[in-house]
Motif scaffolding. Structure first.
Motif, PDB file in Angstrom:
ATOM      1  N   HIS A 212       5.920  -4.110   6.852  1.00  0.00           N
ATOM      2  CA  HIS A 212       5.859  -4.302   5.398  1.00  0.00           C
ATOM      3  C   HIS A 212       6.242  -5.728   4.987  1.00  0.00           C
ATOM      4  O   HIS A 212       5.488  -6.401   4.282  1.00  0.00           O
ATOM      5  N   THR A 213       7.392  -6.190   5.441  1.00  0.00           N
ATOM      6  CA  THR A 213       7.839  -7.532   5.054  1.00  0.00           C
ATOM      7  C   THR A 213       6.956  -8.605   5.688  1.00  0.00           C
ATOM      8  O   THR A 213       6.584  -9.583   5.027  1.00  0.00           O
ATOM      9  N   GLU A 214       6.616  -8.410   6.949  1.00  0.00           N
ATOM     10  CA  GLU A 214       5.764  -9.388   7.644  1.00  0.00           C
ATOM     11  C   GLU A 214       4.419  -9.545   6.926  1.00  0.00           C
ATOM     12  O   GLU A 214       3.954 -10.665   6.695  1.00  0.00           O
ATOM     13  N   ILE A 215       3.815  -8.430   6.531  1.00  0.00           N
ATOM     14  CA  ILE A 215       2.543  -8.491   5.799  1.00  0.00           C
ATOM     15  C   ILE A 215       2.764  -9.118   4.428  1.00  0.00           C
ATOM     16  O   ILE A 215       2.055 -10.034   4.024  1.00  0.00           O
TER      17      ILE A 215
ATOM     18  N   SER B 189      -0.790   1.584   6.267  1.00  0.00           N
ATOM     19  CA  SER B 189       0.317   1.557   7.235  1.00  0.00           C
ATOM     20  C   SER B 189       1.021   2.916   7.307  1.00  0.00           C
ATOM     21  O   SER B 189       0.935   3.722   6.384  1.00  0.00           O
ATOM     22  N   PRO B 190       1.742   3.179   8.407  1.00  0.00           N
ATOM     23  CA  PRO B 190       2.455   4.456   8.558  1.00  0.00           C
ATOM     24  C   PRO B 190       3.425   4.751   7.420  1.00  0.00           C
ATOM     25  O   PRO B 190       3.660   5.911   7.081  1.00  0.00           O
ATOM     26  N   GLU B 191       3.987   3.716   6.795  1.00  0.00           N
ATOM     27  CA  GLU B 191       4.927   3.953   5.684  1.00  0.00           C
ATOM     28  C   GLU B 191       4.278   4.791   4.581  1.00  0.00           C
ATOM     29  O   GLU B 191       4.928   5.628   3.957  1.00  0.00           O
ATOM     30  N   TRP B 192       2.989   4.545   4.346  1.00  0.00           N
ATOM     31  CA  TRP B 192       2.326   5.223   3.220  1.00  0.00           C
ATOM     32  C   TRP B 192       2.060   6.704   3.489  1.00  0.00           C
ATOM     33  O   TRP B 192       1.744   7.455   2.568  1.00  0.00           O
TER      34      TRP B 192
END
Ligand code: HEM
Length: 181
Positions: free
Chosen positions: A112-115, A165-168
């Motif tokens: 998340h932060t890297e993107i 992403s998996p977070e979603w």
């Protein structure tokens, strides 16, 4: 700096709604404008009012924070005539994870932060938490973004990357309100 913010959706307001769509779960009543109020005591008015509070960071590590601080810009830049309010709720399964498990999904698996860092400083952002304000809050987070019109397609790309992403997989309510002024 106030920490508690109110986002009022109404017929009139500071930001004109250019689109409003529901990505997951229940939507929000359609509105023509949104106003962000930074106040501790704003009365509820308009078609809907969502409140959220800025807080300490949960996931960011020192090296990431240093990078963020070096490149990020603040809200209210004159050229940032586009904005997005994206209220998000995460599932019970997310909240049942431990801190280290959530960090693993958020960064090791989802980046998340890297993107997000790739889109700085074009996109300015502020994260508001709702969960600790009470039991009746309809969302867990109110995310707010500001950018210049020429960065709209970059913002679209950022949304697509994060949503893939998996977070979603842990997001069960998400509404996207795009705005201009
Ligand atoms: C949290 C960075 C874009 C939704 C975070 C955090 C960082 C971050 C560092 C963690 C804060 C903490 O440590 O607690 C960025 C950057 C972005 C960006 C640099 C580039 C503009 C987005 C977008 C969305 C979003 C476009 C929504 C579609 C969220 C949410 C959280 C979050 C919901 C809270 C996650 C949680 O606590 O479970 N973001 N983000 N972010 N971001 Fe982003």
């Amino acid at each position: 700096m106030p920490r508690l913010f109110l986002f009022v959706g109404a017929d009139q307001g500071d930001w004109t709604v250019t689109s409003q769509r529901t990505l997951a779960g229940e939507g929000l009543a359609p509105v023509s404008a949104v106003t962000m109020l930074g106040t501790e005591a704003a009365p509820g008015s308009g078609t809907w009012a969502l409140r959220g509070i800025t807080s300490n960071e949960r996931y960011v590590e020192r090296a990431e924070k240093t990078q963020l601080l070096a490149v990020q810009e603040g809200l209210s830049r004159p050229q940032a005539r586009c904005a997005a309010l994206i209220p998000i709720r995460k599932t019970a399964a997310w909240w049942a994870l431990t801190q280290d498990e959530r960090r693993a999904v958020f960064e090791a698996q989802s980046h998340h932060t890297e993107i997000g860092l790739r889109y700085l400083p074009a996109i300015a952002r502020r994260l508001h938490h709702c969960r600790d304000l009470g039991e009746a809050e309809p969302f867990d987070f109110l995310t707010w973004f500001e950018f210049a019109p020429e960065h709209t397609s970059a913002f679209d790309d950022l949304l697509a990357a994060l949503r893939a992403s998996p977070e979603w997989a842990y997001v069960d309510r998400e509404v996207e309100v795009r705005l201009s002024r």
